[in-house]
Design an enzyme around this catalytic site. Structure first.
Site, short mmCIF file in Angstrom:
data_model
loop_
_atom_site.label_atom_id
_atom_site.label_comp_id
_atom_site.label_asym_id
_atom_site.label_seq_id
_atom_site.Cartn_x
_atom_site.Cartn_y
_atom_site.Cartn_z
N ILE A 289 0.84 -1.21 0.00
CA ILE A 289 0.00 0.00 0.00
C ILE A 289 0.87 1.25 0.00
O ILE A 289 1.67 1.45 0.91
CB ILE A 289 -0.92 0.02 1.25
CG1 ILE A 289 -1.79 -1.23 1.29
CG2 ILE A 289 -1.78 1.28 1.24
CD1 ILE A 289 -2.70 -1.42 0.11
N ASP A 333 -21.61 29.05 -22.22
CA ASP A 333 -22.69 30.02 -22.40
C ASP A 333 -22.13 31.22 -23.17
O ASP A 333 -20.95 31.54 -23.05
CB ASP A 333 -23.22 30.47 -21.04
CG ASP A 333 -24.42 31.39 -21.17
OD1 ASP A 333 -25.35 31.04 -21.91
OD2 ASP A 333 -24.43 32.45 -20.53
N ASP A 612 -22.42 31.72 -16.43
CA ASP A 612 -22.50 32.69 -15.33
C ASP A 612 -23.91 32.85 -14.77
O ASP A 612 -24.07 33.41 -13.70
CB ASP A 612 -21.98 34.06 -15.78
CG ASP A 612 -22.74 34.61 -16.99
OD1 ASP A 612 -23.63 33.91 -17.50
OD2 ASP A 612 -22.42 35.74 -17.42
N ASP A 616 -27.39 28.26 -16.05
CA ASP A 616 -26.26 27.37 -16.30
C ASP A 616 -26.03 26.37 -15.18
O ASP A 616 -25.35 25.36 -15.36
CB ASP A 616 -24.97 28.20 -16.47
CG ASP A 616 -25.02 29.11 -17.68
OD1 ASP A 616 -25.57 28.68 -18.71
OD2 ASP A 616 -24.53 30.24 -17.60
#
Length: 870
Positions: A289, A333, A612, A616
């Protein structure tokens, strides 16, 4: 009921209210009990305790806990207090890892809180026939409300009366300019949100006019509430790095369990005491590990976050850094992201001229005259505070006012010189606005409005050529306004359209647009070079969106631009078939955005969504990485996103992608480095047990190497500079493993190399000193210091001498610290606690020879192309 598709009388009747008197107090109380408060619901957040225990679901951590338990039992059986050092050390590492995880996740989701903050706190309502101000939370469907310019809309409502009403809905629909509203307009049943002109929506603001309306939906039933529901329904997307590390933990766990099983079988067959077998099994589990890996990856990501903050990109979740670097599609956008969200005058035409003039700060005298008339016929204003522009009023008007100001015609000065003596306000029926100004002793009527309406009212001017110019401007996605004038002898007491807005002389045209950000075009070009597909998703009209997309390079030959209605007509199969050809989506709803994001995700693409507005937020949440704008972005978008651009600069995304790619490459180096050493430890312990029935390294020694000696070089390796050509490579596929391109094979070969060197050291040390401790001491020295050398080899697939052996100053410091820590354990009294002893000088010199082997082997591998720079 679709209230926008019904008449206002039908809406009032259905809601059992009265347009003049509103609801009675008894009705309002009953409806409040039925529908509840007009606020957004909040989903339960995880407690700190829940977050803490969730950290222990990682397979690697569970195996470490099991190893600690076994080690603790052995310490209890043997009754030696020194034996408790080992389980305590393991558990300390486990708890520290969990605490770090909780610290990263403790930032509670802000999306719904931000949505609640956007709701209007008060409302003007008519109840029992009288107007009163109440808390917006107490509104119910059927309430009649009154609103005016400057008000936030407290609930979704059907307009009953409206006068020149405009509503700012860009946060909800993506529209660049306020939407015109009309109580009497007829709306089709399938109209998208942005076209429902007889409705107003919760959380939006009124920019112009007055109205009365009847509330149709409150709380979670509003359009804002539906978005809150979408946010609530969308589960957080696991990032590729999280998934790969989880898989890695499972594989290592299986390896550890199988190896322990074999060790038990060999040990029992050979009559080795059970406690000794258990101790070897613990050593094997610890060696399998990479204890420091989760913490080191977190630290490397944190350092990357700090570097990105300096480049104006604020990361909310650490693994999102790597995801952004893997982005193959950026759905952006338009309004406020690719464009400036500010209408700007770009073209102007003066009657009689043969061509259109670009608007600048030094326009021709004719265009200055046109701008003078246009600015005098505007109600908006532009205020300059500390060098910053503040636009007040309709954006189309402020665009004209700003252009005039830049040409030496500030509005306050021209109004002072040419005072307004009368006006007829704009309304959506006439599509005109008129003022009467006293100019050089004459009363001059100035009219501005849509060209098709103005043309009917003009009696002079080249209207045929002006129509051609108007059509050309419209095709270029410009919003066109016409200006006309006439001189009157006196000012009517009650000016009417028939008196002022007829017999006009056509003056000219102005064309304006919400312009692209100056840096966006270059950023899009870099995205394409980097193999990233840019996609525009907007609530604006398809013509406008397409023109902007072509200008930016998003819409290329062969690409398609479609509307939300066309998207709704497609089923998921049809969308999947066409999604790679579509570069622009216009007039879309929040649900559309999520469909687009998920269609790309079904193509195994890593999708980034930038935006923004409130609209969205669900797609930001659904995307592999959501990216919000920091200045113009709403709190809702920021809360739903993984990253915020603090400067609202689209080009910052490119820097973020570059950093993300570099950080992922560095994490691969760290993983390869740590796992190579872990595999070497496993093979060494396993082989020694099979060959000699002895363990060459104790679990405490392995923990010191894994957690202390290796950790500092690993962190410094994660801070390696990003390669210069990183943005000229294609994005890695979503399903590409962390060990792709031969890294897995190299890690195994490096592990074998470490195992061989360690076993040689153990064998020679034991034979030379005649003791097990002597063999373990030399094995410890060789393994620990050869890994420090290997950290330099892992810096690049180029030759170390080509990039500069000591060019990573942080790695130099880390290597020095690691060497000092190894020397501390080898030569200080601590060596007894770690089961080590002093060796003859010749063995230390022999060990130094073995330590130099990795450098020689890796350089030869790079020289002969076994390790290739990709």
């Amino acid at each position: 009921m679709l209230f926008y598709n019904k008449s206002k009388e039908e809406a009032v009747s259905f809601l059992n209210t009265d347009e003049q008197k509103g609801l009675s107090r008894e009705q309002a109380e009953q409806l409040f009990e039925k529908y509840g408060a007009n606020k957004l619901a909040e989903k339960r957040k995880k407690t700190m305790t829940e977050r803490f225990f969730e950290q222990f679901k990682d397979v690697m951590i569970l195996i470490l806990i099991a190893a600690a338990v076994v080690s603790f039992v052995i310490a209890c059986v043997e009754g030696n207090p020194k034996e408790f050092f080992e389980p305590v050390l393991i558990l300390l590492i486990v708890v520290l890892n969990a605490v770090m995880g909780v610290m990263q996740e403790s930032k509670a989701e802000k999306a719904l809180d931000a949505l609640k903050n956007m709701s209007a706190p008060h409302a003007r309502v008519i109840r029992n026939g009288s107007e009163e101000m109440i808390d917006a939370e107490k509104l119910v469907p059927g309430d009649v409300i009154r609103i005016e310019a400057g008000d936030f809309v407290p609930a979704d409502a059907r307009l009953l009366k409206s006068v020149s009403l405009k509503s700012e809905e860009s946060a909800l629909t993506g529209e660049s300019v306020p939407s015109e509203k009309d109580a009497d307009s007829e709306v089709k049943e399938n109209a998208p949100l942005g076209d429902r002109s007889n409705m107003i929506f919760s959380g939006c603001s009124i920019t112009y006019g007055t109205a009365s309306a009847v509330v149709t939906a409150t709380g979670m039933n509003t359009e804002m509430g539906k978005i809150a529901n979408l946010l609530d329904d969308e589960s957080d997307t696991r990032t590729p790095l999280q998934t790969k590390l989880a898989q890695l933990g499972k594989y290592l766990g299986i390896i550890a369990v199988v190896a322990c099983g074999i060790i038990f079988a060999v040990g029992i067959t050979n009559g080795i005491p059970v406690i000794e077998i258990f101790m070897t099994a613990v050593s094997l589990a610890v060696s399998a590990i990479p204890e420091g890996l989760p913490a080191i990856v977190t630290i490397v990501l944190s350092i990357g976050v700090q570097r990105m903050v300096k480049r104006n990109a604020l990361i909310r979740r650490l693994p999102a850094v790597e995801t952004l670097g893997s982005a193959s599609v950026i759905c952006s956008d338009k309004t406020g992201t690719l464009t400036q969200n500010k209408m700007t005058l770009v073209k102007a035409y003066f009657d009689g001229k043969k061509e259109v003039e670009a608007v600048s700060e030094n326009c021709s005298e004719e265009i200055k005259k046109l701008l003078l008339f246009g600015a005098l016929c505007c109600d908006g204003s532009v205020v300059f505070l500390e060098g910053q522009e503040k636009h007040i009023g309709d954006p189309t008007e402020t665009a004209i006012i700003l252009a005039a100001h830049k040409n030496g015609l500030p509005k306050d000065k021209i109004l002072e010189k040419y005072p307004r003596v009368a006006e007829i306000p704009f309304d959506s029926d006439r599509k005109l606005m008129s003022t009467v100004n006293k100019i050089e002793g004459k009363y001059v009527v100035i009219v501005k409005g849509a060209f098709d309406v103005m043309a009917e009212r003009c009696v002079s001017g080249d209207l045929t050529f002006a129509k051609t110019i108007t059509e050309k401007m419209s095709k270029d996605a410009l919003r066109v306004l016409a200006v006309g004038t006439k001189v009157i002898d006196y000012v009517p007491e009650n000016p009417s359209s028939e008196e002022l807005e007829t017999g006009l002389t056509f003056v000219g045209l102005v064309g304006m647009i919400d312009p692209p950000r100056p840096e966006a075009k270059a950023a899009v070009a870099v995205c394409r070079k980097a193999g990233i597909k840019p996609v525009m998703i907007t609530g604006d009209h398809v013509v406008t969106a397409s023109a902007i997309a072509k200008d930016l390079g998003i819409l290329e030959d062969g690409d398609r631009a479609i509307t939300g209605a066309e998207l709704d007509a497609m089923n998921d199969r049809e969308l999947d078939e066409n999604v790679e050809k579509i570069s622009v989506y216009a007039r879309v709803s929040p649900e559309n955005k999520i469909r687009i994001v998920k269609a790309w995700q079904r193509k195994e693409k890593v999708v980034s969504m930038t935006g923004d507005g409130v609209n969205d937020a669900p797609a930001l949440k659904a995307a592999d990485i959501g990216c919000a704008m920091g200045i113009t972005g709403t709190d809702v978008a920021k809360g739903a996103a993984d990253m915020t651009l603090t400067d609202d600069n689209f080009a910052t995304i490119v820097e973020a992608v570059r950093e993300g790619r570099g950080i992922y490459a560095n994490i691969k180096k760290v993983v390869g480095f740590l796992l190579g050493t872990n595999i070497g430890e496993v093979i060494a312990v396993f082989a020694a047990m099979l060959l000699w029935h002895k363990t060459p390294l104790l679990s405490m020694q392995l923990l010191w190497i894994n957690l202390v000696t290796d950790s500092f070089p690993a962190i410094a390796l994660g801070m390696e500079e990003v390669e210069s050509d990183v943005m000229e490579r294609m994005p890695k596929p979503k399903n590409e493993g962390i060990f792709a391109h031969g890294l897995g094979i190299r890690v195994v070969l490096q592990g074998i190399m470490f195992a061989v060197l360690t076993l040689i050291g153990f064998f020679v040390g034991e034979k030379s000193t005649g003791s097990l401790e002597g063999g373990q001491t030399l094995a410890f020295m060789v393994l620990a210091l050869s890994q420090v050398v290997q950290s330099y080899n892992m810096r690049s697939e180029h030759s170390l001498f080509k990039i500069g052996v000591f060019s990573n100053k942080k790695l130099n410091g880390a290597a020095l610290i690691s060497i000092l820590l190894v020397v501390l354990v080898l030569f200080s009294p601590l060596k007894t606690a770690f089961g080590l002893k002093m060796l003859p000088a010749k063995l230390y010199l022999f060990g130094l020879g073995l330590i130099a082997v990795p450098l020689a082997l890796m350089e030869l591998s790079k020289l002969f192309g076994i390790i290739k720079h990709r």
